[in-house]
Design an enzyme around this catalytic site. Sequence first.
Site, mmCIF file in Angstrom:
data_model
loop_
_atom_site.group_PDB
_atom_site.id
_atom_site.type_symbol
_atom_site.label_atom_id
_atom_site.label_comp_id
_atom_site.label_asym_id
_atom_site.label_seq_id
_atom_site.Cartn_x
_atom_site.Cartn_y
_atom_site.Cartn_z
ATOM 1 N N HIS A 156 30.047 -8.280 29.251
ATOM 2 C CA HIS A 156 28.599 -8.281 28.947
ATOM 3 C C HIS A 156 27.752 -8.099 30.205
ATOM 4 O O HIS A 156 26.625 -8.576 30.274
ATOM 5 C CB HIS A 156 28.173 -9.577 28.256
ATOM 6 C CG HIS A 156 29.044 -9.963 27.113
ATOM 7 N ND1 HIS A 156 28.852 -9.515 25.829
ATOM 8 C CD2 HIS A 156 30.151 -10.755 27.075
ATOM 9 C CE1 HIS A 156 29.790 -10.022 25.042
ATOM 10 N NE2 HIS A 156 30.601 -10.766 25.778
ATOM 11 N N SER A 277 15.326 10.695 48.390
ATOM 12 C CA SER A 277 14.122 10.890 47.589
ATOM 13 C C SER A 277 13.114 11.653 48.426
ATOM 14 O O SER A 277 13.012 11.458 49.638
ATOM 15 C CB SER A 277 13.561 9.525 47.196
ATOM 16 O OG SER A 277 12.176 9.621 46.957
ATOM 17 N N LYS A 283 15.545 5.703 50.122
ATOM 18 C CA LYS A 283 16.462 5.889 48.986
ATOM 19 C C LYS A 283 17.705 6.706 49.334
ATOM 20 O O LYS A 283 17.672 7.640 50.099
ATOM 21 C CB LYS A 283 15.731 6.603 47.834
ATOM 22 C CG LYS A 283 14.645 5.797 47.186
ATOM 23 C CD LYS A 283 15.163 4.718 46.241
ATOM 24 C CE LYS A 283 15.701 5.276 44.953
ATOM 25 N NZ LYS A 283 14.668 5.798 44.077
ATOM 26 N N GLU A 290 25.660 9.982 38.778
ATOM 27 C CA GLU A 290 24.718 10.105 37.654
ATOM 28 C C GLU A 290 24.969 11.398 36.885
ATOM 29 O O GLU A 290 24.878 11.446 35.659
ATOM 30 C CB GLU A 290 23.277 10.043 38.167
ATOM 31 C CG GLU A 290 22.902 8.639 38.604
ATOM 32 C CD GLU A 290 21.568 8.589 39.340
ATOM 33 O OE1 GLU A 290 20.907 7.554 39.269
ATOM 34 O OE2 GLU A 290 21.200 9.580 40.001
#
Length: 460
Positions: A156, A277, A283, A290
Amino acid sequence: MALWGGRFVHESHELFKEFNASLPFDCILLEEDIIASIAWSKTLMKSDILTKDEQIKIESALLVLLEESKDNIKNILLSNCEDIHSWVEKKLIDKIGILGKKLHTGRSRNDQITTDLKLWCRKKIYILLENINNLQKHFILSAESYHNIIMPGYTHLQRAQPITFSYWCLAYVEMLKRDASRLKDLLKRLNISPLGSGALSGTAWKIDREDLALSMGFDSATNNALDSVSDRDYIVELLSSASISMMHLSRFSEDLIFFNSGEANFIELSDSITSGSSLMPQKKNPDALELIRAKCGRVHGSLISILIVLKSLPLSYNKDMQEDKEGLFDSIKTWNDCLCIAILVLKSIKIKHESCRKAAEEGYSNATEIADYLVKKGMTFREAHNISGQLVLRAISEKKSLNNLELSTFKIYSNLIDDDIYKNITLESCLEKRLSKGGVAPFQVYEEIIKAKKRLKMFS
Ligand code: ARG
């Protein structure tokens, strides 16, 4: 003129021609179409439909055509042929004249296309198997390098019980092993030759289909021509294997994206597979992962798409089936690319072992050990579970980990608890005790690594 022009009086509409053509995507079947055509020409010769001399001329011209065009697929697209079969035939006729027109004797594009596709899938399956093995090897190498790194295991997405990074790696080895076995299994059903099935009911020429099948590396020839030209099960199976494996890769990506997040901070991904970024200088985004996570969607989409194309489709060949290709070609490329990128990611990971360990210590992931400890001292598991839960609450309120509670505090909850509780709830003890088959005990993980290395022939 199209292959079927004789019966037609008027030209096709330009828009229909473009809509109907599969050449822009089936051109990648060039090699398979030529291999199958050469095999077919030999069969025609064995059946005295072609002379030896004619067969040699056809074969040589086809080989020259392959040589001229295989590195220049874009040129094929300049023609306005309907599909790769028409293109090969036209080029053959351009090269050897009227003799080229004999090759299609007894053959239909219906058995031709599914033969080409099966040959193409088989070739790709061998490459996929290689890449799946490579990825397994890299998981094993990572499991070896990071043998001692303890981290929390999750259920979980809550810290559950401690595991090791090696153990996490071996979980993916298991998934990939199943992915490979699915491919090997479907290969048995795929590797049966439909060539010689004709349009749908077999060929009236006396040919030896078994001999033809073996000459192309198939195990045998199909039993029923009607089924042979209608069957695309092998595409459904391949896309289903691709979908399952991509699902595994998406979970791998998601795990690592989380491990790499500022919140978990367990790993650092290398600059070589991340991007920055344009606005936020701090970043470092896990783009490679992804993209793997997202590309899973297009593979699942292709599986659903071919299932829907085939659903309720009457026997035998229908032009609907031309829609089997783009999704298949795209998915196999995507799957292969993702396997290769996953290797790059794994190779470049740095593990932050201190934060991994800290997260395992802080997450009360040793609460099960307290319950097991009490059971060993005679308590029932349900009771022990409850007391362990109360101790977790107590530790939370004291802002401590379970190991740091005083013995006197433990005793408030159960008199069965003694000094030996501490050595029973260390992270190492949690791991070492899980020695039953499949458990996280480091010794066992080590043995699994050795077994996997033998299986994948990683010892020189
Ligand atoms: N381009 C077609 C396909 O991909 C080849 C088979 C054509 N057969 C036919 N009867 N029109 O399915």
